[in-house]
Design a protein around this motif. Structure first.
Motif, PDB file in Angstrom:
ATOM      1  N   LYS A  59      56.896 -21.156  31.632  1.00 12.63           N
ATOM      2  CA  LYS A  59      57.276 -19.985  32.419  1.00 12.63           C
ATOM      3  C   LYS A  59      58.786 -19.766  32.356  1.00 12.63           C
ATOM      4  CE  LYS A  59      53.414 -19.986  35.680  1.00 12.63           C
ATOM      5  NZ  LYS A  59      53.018 -20.042  37.114  1.00 12.63           N
ATOM      6  N   PHE A  60      59.160 -18.503  32.217  1.00  9.53           N
ATOM      7  CA  PHE A  60      60.569 -18.093  32.128  1.00  9.53           C
ATOM      8  C   PHE A  60      61.256 -18.709  30.898  1.00  9.53           C
ATOM      9  CE2 PHE A  60      59.661 -16.657  36.289  1.00  9.53           C
ATOM     10  CZ  PHE A  60      60.577 -15.665  36.577  1.00  9.53           C
ATOM     11  N   LEU A  61      60.465 -19.037  29.873  1.00  7.05           N
ATOM     12  CA  LEU A  61      61.017 -19.586  28.649  1.00  7.05           C
ATOM     13  C   LEU A  61      60.775 -18.624  27.493  1.00  7.05           C
ATOM     14  CD1 LEU A  61      62.508 -22.305  28.392  1.00  7.05           C
ATOM     15  CD2 LEU A  61      60.466 -23.248  27.311  1.00  7.05           C
ATOM     16  N   GLY A  62      60.645 -17.331  27.823  1.00  3.29           N
ATOM     17  CA  GLY A  62      60.441 -16.314  26.797  1.00  3.29           C
ATOM     18  C   GLY A  62      61.777 -15.795  26.286  1.00  3.29           C
ATOM     19  N   PRO A  63      62.128 -16.041  25.026  1.00  2.00           N
ATOM     20  CA  PRO A  63      63.418 -15.585  24.497  1.00  2.00           C
ATOM     21  C   PRO A  63      63.422 -14.079  24.294  1.00  2.00           C
ATOM     22  CG  PRO A  63      62.100 -16.552  22.744  1.00  2.00           C
ATOM     23  CD  PRO A  63      61.335 -16.764  24.019  1.00  2.00           C
ATOM     24  N   GLY A  64      64.585 -13.474  24.484  1.00  4.72           N
ATOM     25  CA  GLY A  64      64.670 -12.033  24.284  1.00  4.72           C
ATOM     26  C   GLY A  64      65.955 -11.458  24.814  1.00  4.72           C
ATOM     27  N   LEU A  65      65.840 -10.276  25.385  1.00  6.66           N
ATOM     28  CA  LEU A  65      67.010  -9.508  25.794  1.00  6.66           C
ATOM     29  C   LEU A  65      67.611  -9.991  27.109  1.00  6.66           C
ATOM     30  CD1 LEU A  65      68.780  -7.125  24.984  1.00  6.66           C
ATOM     31  CD2 LEU A  65      67.085  -5.575  25.984  1.00  6.66           C
ATOM     32  N   LEU A  74      60.224 -22.634  18.741  1.00  8.74           N
ATOM     33  CA  LEU A  74      60.941 -23.627  19.540  1.00  8.74           C
ATOM     34  C   LEU A  74      60.482 -23.565  20.991  1.00  8.74           C
ATOM     35  CD1 LEU A  74      63.241 -25.700  19.956  1.00  8.74           C
ATOM     36  CD2 LEU A  74      64.803 -23.773  20.246  1.00  8.74           C
ATOM     37  N   SER A  75      60.399 -22.353  21.534  1.00 10.64           N
ATOM     38  CA  SER A  75      59.966 -22.173  22.915  1.00 10.64           C
ATOM     39  C   SER A  75      58.533 -22.662  23.107  1.00 10.64           C
ATOM     40  CB  SER A  75      60.067 -20.695  23.306  1.00 10.64           C
ATOM     41  OG  SER A  75      59.536 -20.470  24.591  1.00 10.64           O
ATOM     42  N   GLU A  76      57.668 -22.357  22.157  1.00 13.88           N
ATOM     43  CA  GLU A  76      56.273 -22.808  22.245  1.00 13.88           C
ATOM     44  C   GLU A  76      56.201 -24.327  22.297  1.00 13.88           C
ATOM     45  OE1 GLU A  76      52.105 -22.628  19.662  1.00 13.88           O
ATOM     46  OE2 GLU A  76      53.889 -21.573  18.944  1.00 13.88           O
ATOM     47  N   ALA A  77      56.964 -24.991  21.445  1.00 18.06           N
ATOM     48  CA  ALA A  77      56.949 -26.450  21.418  1.00 18.06           C
ATOM     49  C   ALA A  77      57.470 -27.034  22.725  1.00 18.06           C
ATOM     50  CB  ALA A  77      57.770 -26.959  20.236  1.00 18.06           C
ATOM     51  N   LEU A  78      58.549 -26.452  23.257  1.00 18.80           N
ATOM     52  CA  LEU A  78      59.100 -26.930  24.526  1.00 18.80           C
ATOM     53  C   LEU A  78      58.118 -26.751  25.673  1.00 18.80           C
ATOM     54  CD1 LEU A  78      62.763 -25.544  24.335  1.00 18.80           C
ATOM     55  CD2 LEU A  78      62.048 -27.926  24.056  1.00 18.80           C
ATOM     56  N   SER A  79      57.356 -25.661  25.646  1.00 19.69           N
ATOM     57  CA  SER A  79      56.493 -25.327  26.778  1.00 19.69           C
ATOM     58  C   SER A  79      55.374 -26.330  26.982  1.00 19.69           C
ATOM     59  CB  SER A  79      55.899 -23.923  26.589  1.00 19.69           C
ATOM     60  OG  SER A  79      54.936 -23.913  25.544  1.00 19.69           O
ATOM     61  N   HIS A  80      55.050 -27.111  25.943  1.00 21.45           N
ATOM     62  CA  HIS A  80      53.986 -28.107  26.084  1.00 21.45           C
ATOM     63  C   HIS A  80      54.471 -29.381  26.768  1.00 21.45           C
ATOM     64  CE1 HIS A  80      50.884 -25.912  23.936  1.00 21.45           C
ATOM     65  NE2 HIS A  80      51.788 -25.579  23.023  1.00 21.45           N
ATOM     66  N   ASP A  81      55.750 -29.478  27.008  1.00 22.64           N
ATOM     67  CA  ASP A  81      56.297 -30.602  27.770  1.00 22.64           C
ATOM     68  C   ASP A  81      56.128 -30.294  29.253  1.00 22.64           C
ATOM     69  OD1 ASP A  81      57.995 -32.411  29.140  1.00 22.64           O
ATOM     70  OD2 ASP A  81      59.311 -32.603  27.391  1.00 22.64           O
ATOM     71  N   ASP A  82      55.349 -31.083  29.959  1.00 24.93           N
ATOM     72  CA  ASP A  82      55.069 -30.817  31.369  1.00 24.93           C
ATOM     73  C   ASP A  82      56.330 -30.790  32.220  1.00 24.93           C
ATOM     74  OD1 ASP A  82      52.387 -30.598  30.926  1.00 24.93           O
ATOM     75  OD2 ASP A  82      51.905 -32.666  31.492  1.00 24.93           O
ATOM     76  N   ARG A  83      57.370 -31.480  31.780  1.00 26.70           N
ATOM     77  CA  ARG A  83      58.608 -31.492  32.550  1.00 26.70           C
ATOM     78  C   ARG A  83      59.358 -30.170  32.430  1.00 26.70           C
ATOM     79  NH1 ARG A  83      61.323 -36.350  29.538  1.00 26.70           N
ATOM     80  NH2 ARG A  83      60.483 -35.014  27.861  1.00 26.70           N
ATOM     81  N   ILE A  84      59.040 -29.382  31.410  1.00 29.72           N
ATOM     82  CA  ILE A  84      59.761 -28.129  31.138  1.00 29.72           C
ATOM     83  C   ILE A  84      58.893 -26.925  31.464  1.00 29.72           C
ATOM     84  CG2 ILE A  84      60.862 -26.739  29.334  1.00 29.72           C
ATOM     85  CD1 ILE A  84      61.574 -29.413  27.933  1.00 29.72           C
TER      86      ILE A  84
END
Length: 433
Positions: free
Chosen positions: A248-254, A235-245
Motif C-alpha cells: 500500500k502507498f508503494l505505487g510509483p508515479g507522479l 521493484l515495487s512489486e518485489a518490495l510489496s511481498h515483504d510483510d514488513r513493507i
C-alpha cells in the motif's frame, strides 16, 4: 443517552460526518457560514464529489434526523455534542497551518454555549492547539480531540467502518460520551484508543507524514531506476511481498497532492521547529522535494518525446483531480504539470471525469475537452496524470486514430506498456525504461 449532535463546518469532512452520524440514528444539525453550501446540502446535493455520500445525505434528510443551519445559537440550543470540522489550510507564503477558521468556530460556539456539553475537535491541527482552545471554552463545555482519517473516495466507508477511533481527553465524562457516540463502531470491533490531547493531535499528522514518506520513497527509487535503466514497477512489486513493507502507498508515479498530505507535512515541520524539535523532521523536507521533482520529471519526459520543445505542439492531458474518485484539485500534480507545459508554450487540453468544473475555475487559461477522445484529438503527446478507471481501460488503437502522433507518457504507471507499444505508441513512464 446522547441523541443530538452538531457538526460545525460542512466541507468535505463535516458534510460526511454529519450525514454518517444521521445514518447511525442520531439527530444531527450541521452548520456552515456559507449559505450556498447549506442550501445545497439541505436540498440533498453534495457540493463536491464523493462516491456514496449523496444517498446517505438524502436518507438523513428524508428521515428528519439531519438538518442544516447558519445559526450558532440554534446549534447551541440543539446539541449535546458539538463536532468542529473546519479546515486548516496552509498559510500563504509559509509552511504553518492557518488556524483562523478553527479559532473563529470555537469563539463563535463559546459565545453561545449556556449549558453542559462536549465539544469535539476533528480538524487536523498542530500539536498544542487543543490545550489552547480548551481555555477558550466556557466552564459548561468539556473539550475532546478526535482526529479524522478519511480517504477521499472512501469517506463514507471510513466514517462508518473506521480502522481506529482516537480520542484525546482530559476528563472522564468526555471519554464515556464518545464511547457511546461511537458504540456502533466499537461493538463491531473498531479499536478505541484514548490518549491525551497532544498525542491525539500527533496521530493524524504522523500518519500522513508516514504515508507521504512511503510514496516519496518509491518515487526516489524511480529516480534511481531511470538512471540505472531498471523498472520501478517490478521493484515495487518485489518490495510489496515483504510483510514488513507491504504494497500500500508503494505505487510509483507522479506523487501525492490534495488538501491533506502536502499541507500537513509542511505544517508538521513548522510546528516541530516551534517546539525546538525541527531536526526530527528534516527528512520531510526531502519527502516534499522528491514529490515535486516527479512533476518536473513528467514535464521533461513529455518535452523529450516532442524533440525538446512544447512550442507549437498540442498536449492532451488525462486527469485534473489529484486522485481518482474525487473532484479535488488542491495541489493537484496533474494540473501543475498541465499549467507548466502551457507556460512553456504548449497547447494543452485537459479532461477529467469529475473535476472539470473545479479545474476550469482554477485554471481558465487551459483548454478543456468533453471526453478523453476530445482532449487528445490532434495531440502530439498524451499524458495520463490521474489514474481513473476509464483511462486505464482506454483502447490504444482507438486513441491512436485521433492523435497527431502516438506518443504517451504514463504518469501513474497505470497502463500496459506492451499493449500500447504493440498498437504503435511510443510509451514512456516514470521510473521505467
Amino acid at each position: 443517552m446522547i441523541h443530538r449532535l452538531t457538526v460545525i463546518g460542512t466541507g468535505y469532512l463535516g458534510a460526511t460526518h454529519a450525514a454518517c452520524m444521521a445514518e447511525l440514528g442520531y439527530e444531527v444539525l450541521g452548520l456552515d457560514a456559507d449559505e450556498r453550501k447549506i442550501s445545497l446540502l439541505a436540498a440533498g446535493e453534495v457540493p463536491f464529489y464523493e462516491p456514496g455520500l449523496e444517498p446517505v445525505l438524502r436518507r438523513g434528510l428524508a428521515s428528519g434526523r439531519l438538518r442544516f443551519t447558519t445559526s450558532y445559537e440554534e446549534v447551541a440550543r440543539f446539541g449535546d455534542v458539538h463536532f468542529v470540522c473546519v479546515g486548516t489550510p496552509q498559510k500563504a507564503g509559509e509552511y504553518a497551518a492557518d488556524l483562523r477558521y478553527v479559532d473563529a468556530a470555537f469563539d463563535a460556539l463559546a459565545a453561545v454555549i449556556d449549558r453542559p456539553c462536549l465539544v469535539v475537535g476533528k480538524s487536523t491541527v498542530p500539536v498544542g492547539t487543543a490545550a489552547r482552545l480548551a481555555e477558550r471554552l466556557p466552564p459548561e463545555a468539556v473539550l475532546a480531540w478526535n482526529p479524522e482519517f478519511l480517504r477521499e473516495g472512501f469517506a463514507v466507508q471510513d466514517t462508518l467502518r473506521p480502522d481506529r477511533i482516537v480520542v484525546g481527553v482530559t476528563e472522564g465524562p468526555a471519554e464515556a460520551i464518545l464511547r457511546r457516540v461511537y458504540s456502533a463502531m466499537t461493538d463491531a470491533g473498531t479499536p478505541f484508543i484514548v490518549t491525551d490531547y497532544a498525542t491525539s493531535e500527533l496521530v493524524k499528522v504522523a500518519a500522513n507524514a508516514f504515508l507521504a514518506t512511503k510514496i516519496s520513497f518509491i518515487n526516489a527509487m524511480a529516480e534511481v531506476c531511470e538512471a540505472a535503466h531498471a523498472d520501478v514497477t517490478k521493484l515495487s512489486e518485489a518490495l510489496s511481498h515483504d510483510d514488513r513493507i507491504g504494497g500500500k502507498f508503494l505505487g510509483p508515479g507522479l506523487g501525492f497532492g490534495g488538501g491533506c498530505l502536502p499541507k500537513d507535512i509542511r505544517a508538521f515541520m513548522a510546528r516541530a521547529g516551534e517546539l525546538g524539535a525541527d531536526q526530527a523532521l528534516t527528512f520531510l523536507r526531502e519527502v516534499d522535494e522528491i514529490n515535486i521533482r516527479r512533476r518536473i520529471r513528467m514535464v521533461e519526459l513529455a518535452r523529450i518525446l516532442l524533440g525538446g520543445s512544447f512550442v507549437g505542439r498540442t498536449v492532451g492531458v488525462l486527469g485534473a483531480a489529484f486522485k481518482p474518485n474525487s473532484d479535488d484539485i488542491r495541489d493537484s500534480p496533474a494540473l501543475d504539470v498541465a499549467v507548466t507545459i502551457r507556460e512553456q508554450g504548449g497547447k494543452v487540453t485537459v479532461y477529467d471525469p469529475r473535476a472539470m468544473g473545479n479545474a476550469r475555475r482554477a485554471q481558465p487559461d487551459l483548454d478543456y475537452g468533453d471526453s478523453a477522445l476530445d482532449a487528445v484529438r490532434d495531440a502530439h503527446v498524451v499524458l495520463l496524470l490521474t489514474e481513473w478507471a476509464e483511462f486505464r481501460e482506454m483502447d490504444p488503437a482507438e486513441i491512436g486514430e485521433v492523435v497527431a502522433e502516438r506518443n504517451i507518457v504514463d504518469g501513474r504507471n497505470a497502463l500496459d506498456p506492451e499493449r500500447w507499444r504493440a498498437a504503435g505508441w511510443h510509451y514512456r513512464a516514470l521510473g521505467r525504461p
